[in-house]
Design an enzyme around this catalytic site. Sequence first.
Site, PDB file in Angstrom:
ATOM      1  N   CYS A 288       9.716 -10.621  34.005  1.00 44.79           N
ATOM      2  CA  CYS A 288      10.465  -9.427  34.388  1.00 44.79           C
ATOM      3  C   CYS A 288      10.864  -8.648  33.134  1.00 44.79           C
ATOM      4  O   CYS A 288      10.620  -9.089  32.015  1.00 44.79           O
ATOM      5  CB  CYS A 288      11.707  -9.814  35.188  1.00 44.79           C
ATOM      6  SG  CYS A 288      11.350 -10.881  36.604  1.00 44.79           S
ATOM      7  N   MET A 289      11.495  -7.497  33.323  1.00 50.48           N
ATOM      8  CA  MET A 289      11.856  -6.672  32.181  1.00 50.48           C
ATOM      9  C   MET A 289      12.822  -7.378  31.242  1.00 50.48           C
ATOM     10  O   MET A 289      12.699  -7.277  30.017  1.00 50.48           O
ATOM     11  CB  MET A 289      12.467  -5.358  32.653  1.00 50.48           C
ATOM     12  CG  MET A 289      12.781  -4.389  31.514  1.00 50.48           C
ATOM     13  SD  MET A 289      13.532  -2.839  32.063  1.00 50.48           S
ATOM     14  CE  MET A 289      12.149  -2.093  32.949  1.00 50.48           C
ATOM     15  N   ASP A 290      13.770  -8.124  31.804  1.00 55.11           N
ATOM     16  CA  ASP A 290      14.842  -8.696  31.000  1.00 55.11           C
ATOM     17  C   ASP A 290      14.967 -10.210  31.109  1.00 55.11           C
ATOM     18  O   ASP A 290      15.864 -10.788  30.499  1.00 55.11           O
ATOM     19  CB  ASP A 290      16.196  -8.100  31.418  1.00 55.11           C
ATOM     20  CG  ASP A 290      16.164  -6.592  31.476  1.00 55.11           C
ATOM     21  OD1 ASP A 290      16.014  -5.974  30.411  1.00 55.11           O
ATOM     22  OD2 ASP A 290      16.266  -6.032  32.586  1.00 55.11           O
TER      23      ASP A 290
ATOM     24  N   HIS B  76     -12.509  -0.687   5.323  1.00 52.03           N
ATOM     25  CA  HIS B  76     -12.106  -1.744   6.251  1.00 52.03           C
ATOM     26  C   HIS B  76     -13.349  -2.432   6.815  1.00 52.03           C
ATOM     27  O   HIS B  76     -14.346  -1.778   7.112  1.00 52.03           O
ATOM     28  CB  HIS B  76     -11.306  -1.173   7.420  1.00 52.03           C
ATOM     29  CG  HIS B  76      -9.824  -1.159   7.210  1.00 52.03           C
ATOM     30  ND1 HIS B  76      -9.168  -0.087   6.655  1.00 52.03           N
ATOM     31  CD2 HIS B  76      -8.875  -2.085   7.480  1.00 52.03           C
ATOM     32  CE1 HIS B  76      -7.866  -0.355   6.608  1.00 52.03           C
ATOM     33  NE2 HIS B  76      -7.665  -1.551   7.097  1.00 52.03           N
TER      34      HIS B  76
ATOM     35  N   ARG C 282     -14.291   3.922  12.144  1.00 51.93           N
ATOM     36  CA  ARG C 282     -12.916   4.346  12.415  1.00 51.93           C
ATOM     37  C   ARG C 282     -12.527   5.321  11.316  1.00 51.93           C
ATOM     38  O   ARG C 282     -13.111   6.392  11.212  1.00 51.93           O
ATOM     39  CB  ARG C 282     -11.998   3.108  12.477  1.00 51.93           C
ATOM     40  CG  ARG C 282     -10.666   3.338  13.145  1.00 51.93           C
ATOM     41  CD  ARG C 282      -9.834   2.066  13.235  1.00 51.93           C
ATOM     42  NE  ARG C 282      -9.485   1.545  11.917  1.00 51.93           N
ATOM     43  CZ  ARG C 282      -8.725   0.477  11.715  1.00 51.93           C
ATOM     44  NH1 ARG C 282      -8.265  -0.209  12.754  1.00 51.93           N
ATOM     45  NH2 ARG C 282      -8.447   0.068  10.498  1.00 51.93           N
TER      46      ARG C 282
ATOM     47  N   LYS D  41       3.047  -2.993   7.017  1.00 53.70           N
ATOM     48  CA  LYS D  41       3.107  -1.971   8.069  1.00 53.70           C
ATOM     49  C   LYS D  41       3.710  -2.571   9.343  1.00 53.70           C
ATOM     50  O   LYS D  41       3.836  -3.792   9.476  1.00 53.70           O
ATOM     51  CB  LYS D  41       1.704  -1.439   8.355  1.00 53.70           C
ATOM     52  CG  LYS D  41       0.739  -2.490   8.909  1.00 53.70           C
ATOM     53  CD  LYS D  41      -0.629  -1.920   9.166  1.00 53.70           C
ATOM     54  CE  LYS D  41      -1.568  -2.991   9.729  1.00 53.70           C
ATOM     55  NZ  LYS D  41      -2.894  -2.457  10.074  1.00 53.70           N
TER      56      LYS D  41
END
Length: 381
Positions: free
Chosen positions: A308-310, A161, A129, A31
């Site tokens: 930071c983002m990048d 589970h 769950r 998954k």
Amino acid sequence: MWAEIDHAAIAHNVRVLRERAPQSDVMAVVKADAYGHGLLPVARTAVAAGASWLGVAQFGEAFALRDAGLTTPLLTWLSVPGADFAGVVRRDIDLSASAPWVLDEIAAAARAEGRTARVHLKVDTGLGRGGAFGAAWDDLVRHVRPLEAEGAVRVVGIWQHFAHADAPEHPTVLAQQERFFEAVAIAERAGCRPEVRHLANSAATLVHPSAHADLVRPGIAMYGLTPVPQVDDDFGLRPAMTVRARLALVKRLPAGQGISYGHAYVTDADTVVGLIPAGYADGIPRNATNVGPLLADGRRTAIAGRVCMDQVVVDLGPTSTAGAGDVVTLFGGAPGEPTAQDWADATDTISYEIVTRLGPRVPRLHLRAEGADGAEGAEGA
């Protein structure tokens, strides 16, 4: 930034898990894009290494496996009302059912397709769950029997589970096993004849032999990461993912210079810093600020300043001779390299999140295990 996926390590880990549960079949859980490693390439490697089942959470993942030609027994377990149950039945994919409404929608799809749907009934033995809890289990079993008699569905599995399988001594592990086998007995007394009973995840596969039953479902362990990091044992597993990047810029900064947004890091001496063109958009946790471990210019260090983002910055030290284009390792498994678990410890999470959070901008370079051509190579994904 890129991720190298070692398929020889994945194959090795599947074999280790098979040896741990020699009387059980192995379901390779692929998954979430095979925990960030690449759904189709990993599934093929796992099956070639001896996994006799595949498991995914969502219908789309299961469709991708079937539509790519994988015919291995395959279970998908998350669904909502109105989902494409017909598409699942048509592709000979097993379905999980935790409530009567799921059985009704599966049966309707099976009738429309003129086929018998394969169903795994899920019991909630204490995780709270998914699954049918308490008296709802009896209701689920009663609900499925007329559908079986009709030929719309067939109960091929019963599963659950664990809540605390990663804590080997936790009392709930044994308690959940006992409840599980009680639930199996209820279903069998009602006339269900499941082919497989399965309750063991990675942790239970490695440390709870009494939970192996007919089928084990290892996930994170297949990728070489331990599900029980508090136990001083790597179980012979080999990490399959190594994440690297190249320095885009190297420069000198004076003592007292703040680095990145908010100046969360300030140099304490004249030093050399390097810029890595990757950030939280690529899966580097923002809370790795000042703590995300790296192997750069031959030494262990950490991210310097705000993620930071990048991009992120690394303090390479005053004597560094690194240059633009040099490789930095974020995590891997070779001696001296930080591990996914090191990143998890540094950012107060689990290794599962570290590998699965890598973004789509990060190419996966698949280092192939020995295949039909007897050679090793690489392919991107």
